[in-house]
Design an enzyme around this catalytic site. Structure first.
Site, PDB file in Angstrom:
ATOM      1  N   PHE A   1      21.607  50.620  92.066  1.00  0.00           N
ATOM      2  CA  PHE A   1      20.255  50.738  92.616  1.00  0.00           C
ATOM      3  C   PHE A   1      19.558  51.900  91.931  1.00  0.00           C
ATOM      4  O   PHE A   1      20.029  53.029  91.981  1.00  0.00           O
ATOM      5  CB  PHE A   1      20.261  50.963  94.135  1.00  0.00           C
ATOM      6  CG  PHE A   1      18.858  50.967  94.694  1.00  0.00           C
ATOM      7  CD1 PHE A   1      18.210  49.776  95.008  1.00  0.00           C
ATOM      8  CD2 PHE A   1      18.163  52.158  94.856  1.00  0.00           C
ATOM      9  CE1 PHE A   1      16.900  49.774  95.487  1.00  0.00           C
ATOM     10  CE2 PHE A   1      16.857  52.160  95.326  1.00  0.00           C
ATOM     11  CZ  PHE A   1      16.233  50.971  95.645  1.00  0.00           C
TER      12      PHE A   1
ATOM     13  N   ASP B   1      22.262  58.706  87.287  1.00  0.00           N
ATOM     14  CA  ASP B   1      21.337  58.655  88.414  1.00  0.00           C
ATOM     15  C   ASP B   1      22.023  59.353  89.591  1.00  0.00           C
ATOM     16  O   ASP B   1      22.857  58.763  90.283  1.00  0.00           O
ATOM     17  CB  ASP B   1      21.003  57.201  88.748  1.00  0.00           C
ATOM     18  CG  ASP B   1      20.024  57.080  89.915  1.00  0.00           C
ATOM     19  OD1 ASP B   1      19.873  58.074  90.659  1.00  0.00           O
ATOM     20  OD2 ASP B   1      19.429  56.000  90.082  1.00  0.00           O
TER      21      ASP B   1
ATOM     22  N   LYS C   1      15.675  62.349  96.310  1.00  0.00           N
ATOM     23  CA  LYS C   1      16.189  62.457  97.677  1.00  0.00           C
ATOM     24  C   LYS C   1      16.439  63.897  98.175  1.00  0.00           C
ATOM     25  O   LYS C   1      15.552  64.508  98.729  1.00  0.00           O
ATOM     26  CB  LYS C   1      17.431  61.583  97.812  1.00  0.00           C
ATOM     27  CG  LYS C   1      17.077  60.088  97.712  1.00  0.00           C
ATOM     28  CD  LYS C   1      18.127  59.200  98.307  1.00  0.00           C
ATOM     29  CE  LYS C   1      17.599  57.791  98.525  1.00  0.00           C
ATOM     30  NZ  LYS C   1      17.706  56.890  97.384  1.00  0.00           N
TER      31      LYS C   1
END
Ligand SMILES: *Cc1c(COP(=O)(O)O)cnc(C)c1O
Length: 397
Positions: A138, A223, A252
């Protein structure tokens, strides 16, 4: 306004993009959030691995208040101090030499994709553009990061996708080696797949990928949007593997709750960009950077938070393993630090709802994987409370 009216307005005015819980959160403190009916919840979602210091950490709040009074936004045609200070601290604390700021995870991935293509063409003078990514990954929802995200269910109906991505199975370095061709310019991977179901690769996987990238002159791009900022018990997850990437994406947990993303690179990879090649209006704005800086300084100065995320994770995982030994419908438990998953042999929705009724926010990903990602400041007593609650819920099944 009473809660049912708020929920009616939500139905009327908001686009139907999320399967939301019928719950309006109005306040948060530390590991707890409160809804519009005054109910308290222990938060094991943390805004999806975002509120690493808990909700409304006083130092982040004060930094925001002060910065809001001074300067909230200026163009990147000028310098601003919080952006520079934040970049310096990220560089000090990581493999990286240079930082580019944006506003979200997906934007950090877009920047990485552009940098990889341009690095090959402008720095190496080789016309290559393909990026290898992993099945079940993702990387975000915008067109570039969606093309990088090798999950058909997310891509379907949005074709044509951005070309130039090649997908291979996760946790299979040999498949990456075989996929490299004369068009390949980079490998993009999550150290642990978060949305994909908390999938932890074998020891050595990232190091093998590093080797493949070195052999073929590819950028090794991590990532760490979900795994970074202490989540896994190290400041960055790549530290567990004893490797160093060329490029890393953060978002995040970076902002202490504020929206911010970042692309971190070596000075070599950073040569790809020059004035005009990439940019953003809001990225690196003083307000978001001040919040991120306060959050980062808090984590650095308190040298307990990150290692204790590792220790608490081990205790938590042991508790989940204990549940697995007693309930046959638990297929597997896995994860690292405070990014943990429990795979069930049925859809996890009902467990999420049952936990909510008991005052716990938890998440479910890939339909059957319960995911736990509390603030890093959670206590072992609070973890026990959730484990006891899960036990009670499972018993009734
Ligand atoms: C959440 C996430 C993204 C996307 O971040 P947004 O801020 O939602 O765009 C990308 N990669 C990973 C690993 C993520 O967990």
């Amino acid at each position: 306004m009473i809660t049912t009216d708020i929920l009616t307005d939500a139905q009327t005015y908001l686009m139907n993009t999320y399967a939301r819980q019928p719950l309006v959160l109005i306040k948060g403190r530390g590991t707890k959030v409160y809804d519009s009916d005054g109910r308290e919840y222990l938060d094991f979602v943390s805004g999806v691995a975002t509120n690493n210091l808990g909700h409304c950490h006083p130092r982040v709040v004060v930094a925001l208040q002060k910065q809001a009074q001074r300067l909230m936004h200026v163009s990147n045609h000028f310098h601003n101090e919080p952006q520079i200070h934040l970049a310096r601290e990220l560089v000090r604390r990581s493999f990286a030499d240079k930082v580019f700021f944006c506003n979200s995870g997906t934007e950090a991935v877009e920047a990485a994709v552009k940098l990889a293509r341009r690095y090959s063409r402008e720095v190496l003078r080789r016309d290559r553009h393909e990026i290898i990514t992993m099945r079940g990954s993702f990387h975000g929802r915008t067109m570039g990061s969606l093309a990088a995200t090798a999950q058909e269910k997310l891509q379907k109906t949005f074709e044509p996708l951005v070309p130039g991505f090649r997908y291979v199975p996760f946790n299979d370095a040999g498949a990456v080696e075989r996929a490299v061709n004369e068009q390949t310019c980079a490998v993009l991977v999550e150290p642990i797949q978060g949305e994909g179901g908390v999938n932890v690769p074998n020891d050595g996987y990232l190091r093998e990928l590093r080797g493949i990238c070195d052999n073929h002159d590819l950028l090794f791009m991590l990532d760490e949007i979900q795994t970074g900022m202490g989540r896994t018990g190290k400041f960055f997850a790549y530290e567990h593997a004893d490797v160093s990437p060329d490029v890393m994406m953060l978002a995040k947990g970076l902002g202490g709750g504020m929206a911010i993303g970042a692309l971190l690179t070596t000075s070599t990879a950073a040569q790809a960009f020059s004035p005009g090649s990439h940019g953003t209006t809001f990225g690196g704005n003083p307000l978001a950077c001040a919040a991120a800086l306060a959050s980062l300084e808090t984590i650095i100065e308190d040298d307990i938070i990150v290692p204790s995320a590792g220790d608490l994770g081990r205790i938590f995982l042991k508790g989940l393993e204990d549940l697995k030994s007693r309930y046959a419908f638990i297929k597997s438990v896995r994860g690292q630090g405070l990014l943990l998953g429990m795979e069930l042999d049925f859809e996890g929705k009902e467990i999420v709802t049952a936990c909510l009724k008991e005052g716990f926010l938890i998440n479910c990903t890939m339909d059957t994987v319960l995911r736990f990602m509390p603030p890093l400041i959670i206590s072992s007593e609070e973890i026990d409370l959730l484990l006891e609650t899960l036990d009670r819920i499972f018993k009734k099944r």
